[in-house]
Design a protein around this motif. Structure first.
Motif, short mmCIF file in Angstrom:
data_model
loop_
_atom_site.label_atom_id
_atom_site.label_comp_id
_atom_site.label_asym_id
_atom_site.label_seq_id
_atom_site.Cartn_x
_atom_site.Cartn_y
_atom_site.Cartn_z
N GLY A 56 0.81 -1.21 0.00
CA GLY A 56 0.00 0.00 0.00
C GLY A 56 0.85 1.26 0.00
O GLY A 56 0.56 2.23 -0.73
N ILE A 57 1.90 1.29 0.83
CA ILE A 57 2.80 2.44 0.86
C ILE A 57 3.50 2.61 -0.49
O ILE A 57 3.61 3.71 -1.03
N ARG A 58 3.96 1.49 -1.03
CA ARG A 58 4.65 1.52 -2.33
C ARG A 58 3.74 2.08 -3.41
O ARG A 58 4.16 2.90 -4.24
N ALA A 59 2.48 1.66 -3.42
CA ALA A 59 1.54 2.14 -4.44
C ALA A 59 1.34 3.65 -4.34
O ALA A 59 1.30 4.35 -5.36
N LEU A 60 1.21 4.16 -3.13
CA LEU A 60 1.01 5.61 -2.96
C LEU A 60 2.22 6.39 -3.46
O LEU A 60 2.06 7.46 -4.06
N LEU A 61 3.41 5.88 -3.22
CA LEU A 61 4.61 6.54 -3.72
C LEU A 61 4.63 6.53 -5.24
O LEU A 61 4.86 7.57 -5.88
N ILE A 62 4.38 5.37 -5.84
CA ILE A 62 4.42 5.26 -7.30
C ILE A 62 3.33 6.11 -7.94
O ILE A 62 3.57 6.78 -8.96
N THR A 145 -1.94 -3.00 -8.15
CA THR A 145 -1.74 -4.41 -8.49
C THR A 145 -0.26 -4.77 -8.46
O THR A 145 0.16 -5.75 -7.83
N ASP A 146 0.57 -3.98 -9.14
CA ASP A 146 2.00 -4.24 -9.19
C ASP A 146 2.62 -4.16 -7.79
O ASP A 146 3.50 -4.96 -7.46
N SER A 147 2.15 -3.23 -6.98
CA SER A 147 2.74 -3.04 -5.66
C SER A 147 2.39 -4.17 -4.70
O SER A 147 3.25 -4.64 -3.93
N PHE A 148 1.16 -4.62 -4.70
CA PHE A 148 0.80 -5.75 -3.84
C PHE A 148 1.58 -7.00 -4.24
O PHE A 148 2.07 -7.74 -3.38
N LEU A 149 1.71 -7.22 -5.54
CA LEU A 149 2.43 -8.39 -6.03
C LEU A 149 3.92 -8.30 -5.68
O LEU A 149 4.51 -9.26 -5.17
N GLU A 150 4.54 -7.15 -5.93
CA GLU A 150 5.96 -7.01 -5.69
C GLU A 150 6.29 -7.08 -4.20
O GLU A 150 7.29 -7.70 -3.81
N ALA A 151 5.47 -6.47 -3.36
CA ALA A 151 5.71 -6.54 -1.92
C ALA A 151 5.63 -7.98 -1.43
O ALA A 151 6.45 -8.43 -0.62
#
Length: 295
Positions: A56-62, A145-151
């Motif tokens: 979730g944090i990663r997605a917000l940054l991206i 989607t990408d962030s949940f998968l990558e994390a």
């Protein structure tokens, strides 16, 4: 003493998501409804894992790397005044769309689509934007989607290429209901679409969002853990995007964040929404995979 400490961690983490309506509170009213993904999906496995916090944090940054998307957030969102409220509403949407019965899925997506109707304006570079356009909806959805998968993959998950692609396909069903387009259908295509997106650039809204995410006004009891997860999220972002965002991974951040996620897995186990969805579908499960509901 150990039980007290575990309860404190659970309450501290869960409390961050308790600032909006609780998702799936009436999911038992829809017995047998598998929802959009279903018990055999990879989505329940990935989004039911605690690595979703890093995702979730990663997605917000991206998402902040797209000037028109971040302009909409900067000009129309109350994230500075109510960060935990926004976090809780996002959690409600993701949880409902993933684990909910179809009426719950539709309700969550209708709320998002309704909220996006008035989000329009002009970015700092003179481009008009509207949150309801397929292209901007795709940037938000695909980065999630990408962030949940990558994390999940970086922090202890082990999905094959086939199952990673299956997760992406499952998530396109959510994107289609949001009116997002394009929606890549493999993990490789999704990553290429994100890292090679032509619209990405630094912006005032991006700098404000990144600064806020690096030091949000959350309770001190939760701040230390958040900082570790946030630094870990940065280590999972491709260089093409960290260069736009002006971020540099902190040495040792991946090790620290992995340790925290492993600890949270032991304490919090899997999402209670996953458990509720399995019970709604009358699917047998190992109760040891979920924490005691009395905790």
């Amino acid at each position: 003493m150990l039980h007290w400490a575990k309860t404190r961690v659970i309450n501290s983490v869960s409390g961050m998501f308790a600032h909006a309506e609780m998702p799936l509170k009436n999911t038992g009213d829809f017995p047998g409804d598998p929802g959009l993904c279903g018990p055999d999906s990879i989505s329940w496995q990935v989004i039911g894992d605690v690595s979703v916090f890093v995702g979730g944090i990663r997605a917000l940054l991206i998402q902040a790397a797209h000037p028109e998307v971040v302009a909409g957030v900067d000009e129309h969102s109350r994230y500075r005044d109510d960060p935990l409220g926004r976090l809780s509403r996002t959690s409600f949407y993701v949880t409902s769309a993933t684990f909910g019965a179809m009426p719950e899925v539709k309700e969550a997506l209708d709320l998002v689509n309704s909220a996006h109707q008035g989000v329009m304006g002009t970015s700092h570079r003179g481009k008009s934007y509207s949150a309801s356009t397929p292209e901007l909806a795709a940037w938000v959805h695909n980065s999630l989607t990408d962030s949940f998968l990558e994390a999940y993959q970086c922090l202890g998950g082990r999905l094959s290429t086939h199952h990673a692609d299956q997760f992406v396909v499952e998530q396109t069903r959510v994107g289609e209901m949001l009116g997002a387009s394009p929606l890549p259908t493999t993990a490789g295509e999704l990553r290429e679409w994100i890292t090679g997106h032509p619209s990405l650039a630094p912006s005032p809204g991006m700098r404000a969002a990144v600064k806020f995410l690096q030091n949000p006004p959350i309770p001190a009891a939760q701040k230390a853990g958040y900082q570790i997860l946030m630094n870990g999220a940065i280590t999972t972002i491709p260089r093409e995007l960290t260069s736009v965002l002006g971020l540099t991974p902190t040495p040792g951040a991946r090790v620290s964040s992995t340790a925290v996620v492993l600890g949270l897995r032991r304490i919090m186990k899997n999402s209670p929404a996953w458990q509720a969805a399995l019970e709604r579908c009358n699917v047998p499960y190992d109760p040891r995979l979920f924490r005691d509901k009395r905790s």
